[in-house]
Scaffold this active site. Structure first.
Site, PDB file in Angstrom:
ATOM      1  N   CYS A  27       0.139   3.705   2.958  1.00  0.00           N
ATOM      2  CA  CYS A  27       0.499   3.231   4.049  1.00  0.00           C
ATOM      3  C   CYS A  27       2.062   3.459   4.142  1.00  0.00           C
ATOM      4  CB  CYS A  27       0.307   1.796   4.034  1.00  0.00           C
ATOM      5  SG  CYS A  27      -1.429   1.060   4.026  1.00  0.00           S
ATOM      6  N   CYS A  42       0.812  -1.211  -0.073  1.00  0.00           N
ATOM      7  CA  CYS A  42       0.192   0.108  -0.154  1.00  0.00           C
ATOM      8  C   CYS A  42       1.037   1.108  -0.021  1.00  0.00           C
ATOM      9  CB  CYS A  42      -1.038   0.025   1.239  1.00  0.00           C
ATOM     10  SG  CYS A  42      -1.767   1.578   1.623  1.00  0.00           S
TER      11      CYS A  42
END
Length: 144
Positions: A69, A66
């Protein structure tokens, strides 16, 4: 006295309120109880933190693939440096802990969940800078 769960061995430690929690070490394994950075925990260890620790627990649900993230990870660390030991900062890899992620109702990542007294207090999704993380956590802990 506060119960603090060790992120290394999961032992429950009683820490006197007058004592500097940043200097406290686990009575079982000898590791520092707070390292000024988020602890990457598996399901069982995270659930023990939430259920048994007297300090609020902030969970960053993330995955290695991600992009947002990965962008938020250093910001989350900066926020941990500001708020620990008043708040325990943890990370939960949603790929490695799919059952818990599903039970938590994770629909998108990154998602932060704030727990206090063993209960979910607040949740937000999306990457944010350290200053906004600190504001979000502080604001939600001040609410009754």
């Amino acid at each position: 006295m506060s119960n603090i769960v060790c992120t290394h061995c999961n032992a429950i430690n009683r820490v006197d309120a007058e004592r500097d929690a940043l200097a406290a070490k686990c009575g079982k394994c000898g590791e520092p109880l707070f390292a000024g950075e988020p602890a990457d925990l598996a399901s069982e260890a995270l659930e023990r933190q939430i259920a048994r620790s007297d300090v609020p627990v902030l969970v960053d649900v993330w995955a290695p693939w991600c992009g947002p993230c990965r962008m938020m990870a250093p910001e989350f660390e900066k926020a941990a440096d500001v708020l620990e030991p008043r708040v325990r900062f943890t990370k939960l890899n949603s790929d490695e802990n799919q059952a818990l992620s599903a039970r938590l109702g994770i629909r998108g990542i990154p998602t932060m969940i704030l727990y206090a007294d063993g209960k979910e207090k607040a949740r937000t999704s999306g990457a944010m800078p350290a200053s906004q993380i600190v504001q979000w956590v502080s604001g939600n802990l001040c609410k009754s």
